[in-house]
Enzyme design. Structure first.
Site, PDB file in Angstrom:
ATOM      1  N   ARG A 103       0.514   5.005 -15.811  1.00 13.95           N
ATOM      2  CA  ARG A 103       1.322   4.726 -14.613  1.00 13.95           C
ATOM      3  C   ARG A 103       2.747   5.105 -14.954  1.00 13.95           C
ATOM      4  O   ARG A 103       3.353   4.556 -15.883  1.00 13.95           O
ATOM      5  CB  ARG A 103       1.236   3.242 -14.230  1.00 13.95           C
ATOM      6  N   HIS A 130      -1.497   8.016  -5.797  1.00 12.21           N
ATOM      7  CA  HIS A 130      -2.139   6.790  -6.311  1.00 12.21           C
ATOM      8  C   HIS A 130      -3.651   6.936  -6.074  1.00 12.21           C
ATOM      9  O   HIS A 130      -4.251   6.227  -5.254  1.00 12.21           O
ATOM     10  CB  HIS A 130      -1.568   5.566  -5.586  1.00 12.21           C
ATOM     11  N   GLN A 133      -6.251   3.960  -6.211  1.00 12.58           N
ATOM     12  CA  GLN A 133      -6.132   3.033  -5.092  1.00 12.58           C
ATOM     13  C   GLN A 133      -6.861   3.558  -3.853  1.00 12.58           C
ATOM     14  O   GLN A 133      -7.594   2.816  -3.184  1.00 12.58           O
ATOM     15  CB  GLN A 133      -4.653   2.800  -4.755  1.00 12.58           C
ATOM     16  N   ASP A 222       2.080   0.033   3.537  1.00 12.07           N
ATOM     17  CA  ASP A 222       2.546  -0.203   2.157  1.00 12.07           C
ATOM     18  C   ASP A 222       4.040  -0.522   2.227  1.00 12.07           C
ATOM     19  O   ASP A 222       4.681  -0.331   3.271  1.00 12.07           O
ATOM     20  CB  ASP A 222       2.281   1.071   1.327  1.00 12.07           C
ATOM     21  N   CYS A 262      -2.411  -1.911  -0.178  1.00 13.96           N
ATOM     22  CA  CYS A 262      -2.717  -1.829  -1.609  1.00 13.96           C
ATOM     23  C   CYS A 262      -2.172  -3.017  -2.388  1.00 13.96           C
ATOM     24  O   CYS A 262      -2.637  -3.297  -3.485  1.00 13.96           O
ATOM     25  CB  CYS A 262      -2.198  -0.510  -2.178  1.00 13.96           C
ATOM     26  N   ARG A 290     -10.661  -2.222  -6.751  1.00 21.30           N
ATOM     27  CA  ARG A 290      -9.986  -1.469  -7.820  1.00 21.30           C
ATOM     28  C   ARG A 290     -10.819  -1.540  -9.104  1.00 21.30           C
ATOM     29  O   ARG A 290     -10.988  -0.558  -9.826  1.00 21.30           O
ATOM     30  CB  ARG A 290      -8.572  -2.031  -8.095  1.00 21.30           C
TER      31      ARG A 290
HETATM   32  N1  NVA Z   1       4.001   2.667  -3.032  1.00 18.14           N
HETATM   33  C1  NVA Z   1       3.991   1.560  -3.961  1.00 18.14           C
HETATM   34  C2  NVA Z   1       2.606   1.232  -4.361  1.00 18.14           C
HETATM   35  C3  NVA Z   1       2.480   0.060  -5.295  1.00 18.14           C
HETATM   36  C4  NVA Z   1       1.088  -0.195  -5.737  1.00 18.14           C
HETATM   37  C5  NVA Z   1       4.842   1.897  -5.168  1.00 18.14           C
HETATM   38  O1  NVA Z   1       4.760   3.047  -5.649  1.00 18.14           O
HETATM   39  O2  NVA Z   1       5.589   1.052  -5.635  1.00 18.14           O
HETATM   40  N1   CP Z   2      -1.983  -1.750  -5.802  1.00 22.69           N
HETATM   41  C1   CP Z   2      -1.518  -1.675  -7.059  1.00 22.69           C
HETATM   42  O1   CP Z   2      -1.549  -0.621  -7.695  1.00 22.69           O
HETATM   43  O2   CP Z   2      -1.034  -2.847  -7.532  1.00 22.69           O
HETATM   44  P1   CP Z   2      -0.248  -3.093  -8.891  1.00 22.69           P
HETATM   45  O3   CP Z   2       1.108  -2.440  -8.743  1.00 22.69           O
HETATM   46  O4   CP Z   2      -0.160  -4.582  -9.018  1.00 22.69           O
HETATM   47  O5   CP Z   2      -1.004  -2.460 -10.025  1.00 22.69           O
END
Ligand code: NVA
Ligand code: CP
Length: 303
Positions: A103, A130, A133, A222, A262, A290
């Site tokens: 990540r 992502h 997800q 989101d 998500c 997930r």
């Molecule tokens: N769009 C959000 C998703 C978090 C799971 C982010 O990138 O922070």
């Molecule tokens: N939806 C998701 O990826 O959540 P986290 O940021 O908690 O991993």
């Protein structure tokens, strides 16, 4: 050849559907208490350069349930945070581990890691995509609607990593997707152009959330400010006024539509408390999925 999971566009519908089918099988086995130790003795490194709850826990628990070991790493506590080159980290990690999830920020970081890695690399979220997800989301859609074919999907909010991945999914799986994003917050132009060329007429972009959710079967939203955009929170709150998925907006969709998020969610911003807690919301099943889809992705990739 080592296959990675960096973006949905590296796979076709049959391959992705195979992972969704395997996820359903593994979910059933886990619920029945039947062993499914497909990663016996394997180690999967889990590298986080951004915060996480779901991704970290579902990957760690998932590897464990498959008989392997999940190795949590953060940039702040490894040499990566001190500037060790990605390509060096990739080659070193490949000597110890059997797979790696990352990540991070730029998509080019996971791509560079994968170029130098001899073990499968899984994208656990970048600024651009992502994919784990959206696979979990599709698993949830199939559970509730039995198919994705012929359904209308809506996206309300930022043209972010989630929106970009939905766009790729619409092109690959062949469903209609209507996205409502404020001007200046559209999805990635290259992703959109690719998807529109793959699936002409499937993906529609509007600035009006009402147009996007009208008669939708699946609505997804989101946060307005993703990780790394925290300093833009205030200006984004202004730009996204009118984009809250609330009861009035939800009333325009089909009565049996499902609502995805998500998570983490900001109640009262992109989604109202009544909608996320309401009868159309399937966000807890979505979060659980997930675990199941990532087990399927890891079991497919890691040999
Ligand atoms: N769009 C959000 C998703 C978090 C799971 C982010 O990138 O922070
Ligand atoms: N939806 C998701 O990826 O959540 P986290 O940021 O908690 O991993």
């Amino acid at each position: 050849m080592t296959r990675h999971f960096l973006a949905l566009h590296d796979y076709n519908e049959i391959e992705l559907y195979g992972m969704l089918t395997l996820a359903r099988e593994l979910k059933a086995k886990q619920k029945q208490g039947t062993a499914h130790r497909l990663l016996e003795g394997k180690t999967v490194a889990l590298i986080f350069e951004k915060a996480s709850t779901r991704t970290r826990v579902s990957f760690e628990v998932g590897v464990f349930q498959l008989g392997g070991h999940g190795l949590f790493m953060s940039s702040g506590t490894s040499q990566m945070g001190r500037g060790e080159p990605i390509k060096d980290s990739a080659r070193v990690m490949s000597r110890y581990c059997d797979g790696v999830m990352i990540r991070t920020f730029g998509q080019e970081i996971v791509e560079e890691f994968a170029r130098y890695s001899s073990i499968p690399v899984i994208n656990g979220l970048t600024d651009l995509f992502h994919p784990c997800q959206i696979m979990a989301d599709l698993l949830t859609v199939i559970e509730y609607k039995h198919t994705y074919e012929g359904l209308t999907f809506a996206w309300v909010g930022d043209g972010n990593n989630m929106a970009n991945t939905w766009i790729e999914a619409a092109a690959i799986f062949g469903f209609d997707l209507k996205l409502a994003c404020p001007q200046g917050y559209e999805p990635d132009a290259a992703v959109l152009a690719w998807a529109q060329a793959q699936a002409p007429g499937r993906i529609q972009l509007t600035t009006d959330p009402k147009v996007a959710v009208q008669d939708a079967d699946v609505i997804n939203t989101d946060v307005w400010a993703s990780m790394g955009q925290e300093s833009e929170q205030k200006e984004r709150e202004q730009a996204f006024a009118g984009y809250c998925l609330d009861d009035a907006l939800l009333a325009l969709a089909k009565p049996d539509c499902i609502v995805l998020h998500c998570l983490p969610a900001h109640r009262g911003e992109e989604i109202s408390d009544s909608v996320i807690e309401g009868r159309n919301s399937v966000v807890w099943d979505e979060a659980e999925n997930r675990l199941h889809i990532q087990k399927a992705i890891m079991a497919t990739l890691i040999k």
